[in-house]
Each structure stands twice: as C-alpha cells, then as structure tokens.
Design a protein around this motif. Sequence first.
Motif, short mmCIF file in Angstrom:
data_model
loop_
_atom_site.label_atom_id
_atom_site.label_comp_id
_atom_site.label_asym_id
_atom_site.label_seq_id
_atom_site.Cartn_x
_atom_site.Cartn_y
_atom_site.Cartn_z
N PHE A 79 0.80 -1.22 0.00
CA PHE A 79 0.00 0.00 0.00
C PHE A 79 0.84 1.28 0.00
O PHE A 79 0.46 2.25 -0.65
CB PHE A 79 -1.02 -0.01 1.14
CG PHE A 79 -2.20 -0.87 0.81
CD1 PHE A 79 -3.22 -0.39 0.03
CD2 PHE A 79 -2.26 -2.19 1.24
CE1 PHE A 79 -4.31 -1.19 -0.31
CE2 PHE A 79 -3.34 -2.99 0.92
CZ PHE A 79 -4.36 -2.49 0.13
N ASP A 80 1.97 1.31 0.69
CA ASP A 80 2.79 2.53 0.68
C ASP A 80 3.61 2.69 -0.59
O ASP A 80 3.91 3.81 -0.99
CB ASP A 80 3.75 2.56 1.87
CG ASP A 80 3.07 2.98 3.16
OD1 ASP A 80 1.88 3.36 3.13
OD2 ASP A 80 3.74 2.94 4.22
N GLU A 81 3.97 1.59 -1.24
CA GLU A 81 4.80 1.70 -2.44
C GLU A 81 4.03 1.37 -3.73
O GLU A 81 3.88 2.22 -4.59
CB GLU A 81 6.03 0.79 -2.32
CG GLU A 81 7.00 1.27 -1.25
CD GLU A 81 8.25 0.43 -1.18
OE1 GLU A 81 8.63 -0.18 -2.19
OE2 GLU A 81 8.86 0.38 -0.09
N VAL A 82 3.53 0.15 -3.84
CA VAL A 82 2.92 -0.27 -5.10
C VAL A 82 1.67 0.56 -5.43
O VAL A 82 1.55 1.08 -6.54
CB VAL A 82 2.60 -1.78 -5.08
CG1 VAL A 82 1.86 -2.20 -6.35
CG2 VAL A 82 3.88 -2.60 -4.91
N TRP A 83 0.77 0.70 -4.48
CA TRP A 83 -0.46 1.45 -4.75
C TRP A 83 -0.19 2.93 -4.99
O TRP A 83 -1.05 3.63 -5.55
CB TRP A 83 -1.46 1.27 -3.60
CG TRP A 83 -2.32 0.06 -3.79
CD1 TRP A 83 -2.05 -1.21 -3.40
CD2 TRP A 83 -3.59 0.00 -4.43
NE1 TRP A 83 -3.06 -2.06 -3.75
CE2 TRP A 83 -4.02 -1.35 -4.38
CE3 TRP A 83 -4.41 0.94 -5.04
CZ2 TRP A 83 -5.24 -1.76 -4.93
CZ3 TRP A 83 -5.63 0.53 -5.57
CH2 TRP A 83 -6.02 -0.80 -5.52
N GLU A 84 0.96 3.44 -4.59
CA GLU A 84 1.26 4.86 -4.75
C GLU A 84 2.09 5.18 -6.00
O GLU A 84 2.41 6.33 -6.26
CB GLU A 84 2.00 5.39 -3.51
CG GLU A 84 1.16 5.36 -2.26
CD GLU A 84 -0.10 6.20 -2.35
OE1 GLU A 84 -0.05 7.33 -2.88
OE2 GLU A 84 -1.17 5.71 -1.90
N ARG A 85 2.41 4.17 -6.80
CA ARG A 85 3.16 4.42 -8.02
C ARG A 85 2.31 5.27 -8.98
O ARG A 85 1.09 5.18 -8.98
CB ARG A 85 3.56 3.10 -8.68
CG ARG A 85 4.59 2.33 -7.82
CD ARG A 85 4.90 0.98 -8.43
NE ARG A 85 5.44 1.10 -9.78
CZ ARG A 85 6.71 1.35 -10.08
NH1 ARG A 85 7.59 1.51 -9.11
NH2 ARG A 85 7.11 1.43 -11.33
N ASP A 86 2.99 6.08 -9.79
CA ASP A 86 2.31 7.02 -10.66
C ASP A 86 1.83 6.44 -11.99
O ASP A 86 1.03 7.07 -12.68
CB ASP A 86 3.23 8.20 -10.98
CG ASP A 86 3.55 9.04 -9.76
OD1 ASP A 86 2.72 9.09 -8.84
OD2 ASP A 86 4.63 9.65 -9.73
#
Length: 110
Positions: A31-38
Amino acid sequence: MTEQGTGWTGGQNAFGDFAPGLVHYTDKVLFDEVWERDSLTKRDRSLVTVSALTALGKTDQLGFHLAFARQNGVTDDELKEAILHLAFYAGWPAGMAAMTALKKIIEEDA
C-alpha cells in the motif's frame, strides 16, 4: 510514492503482532509503495485488482477491494459491468460470487 508512506494500517489491524512480516509487506510495500506508483491511477489499480480477485475466486479479499474501488472512484455500474464481462472470461461461478459480494456492499451502504 512518498518517503513517509500513506499511513495504511490494514495489515496491522488484521494481524497485529501475529504475522509481522505479512503486516510489513501489506502496509509498507503493497500500500505505501505499489499502490502509490504514478503509472496507474488508484482507480485503474482497483479495477485491475477486482478483476484479478474475481478471476481467481478470492472472495475473502474481494469484498474489501470492491469497497476500496468505490472509494477510488469506480462507480457501482462500472463494477457491475466489469464483473459481467469477467464472468465470461473467468467463469460464471466466479462472476456470480463477485456480483454477490458487490450486491452485499451496495446494500450495506444504502
């Protein structure tokens, strides 16, 4: 992506100290990395996730992600249409199970 993270605590809420590795990878990586990718919007990520969970018949996780998709801007009609479409590619039982999960979420929200 942010350095500080999103503050997501779904893994922690579900497992606390019982499964610290799963908590870490859920909250910090997924959630902090993958879901926040642009590269994809959260809306698009939600549609992809709902599709994968429907196709795999993973209804335990599907309920959360259907509700999350709604929060991410996917409309109920779009979810219904996606599930109908998936029923032909993922199998009718998977589509029926996903539609049942969506119906429950919509009715609970009413």
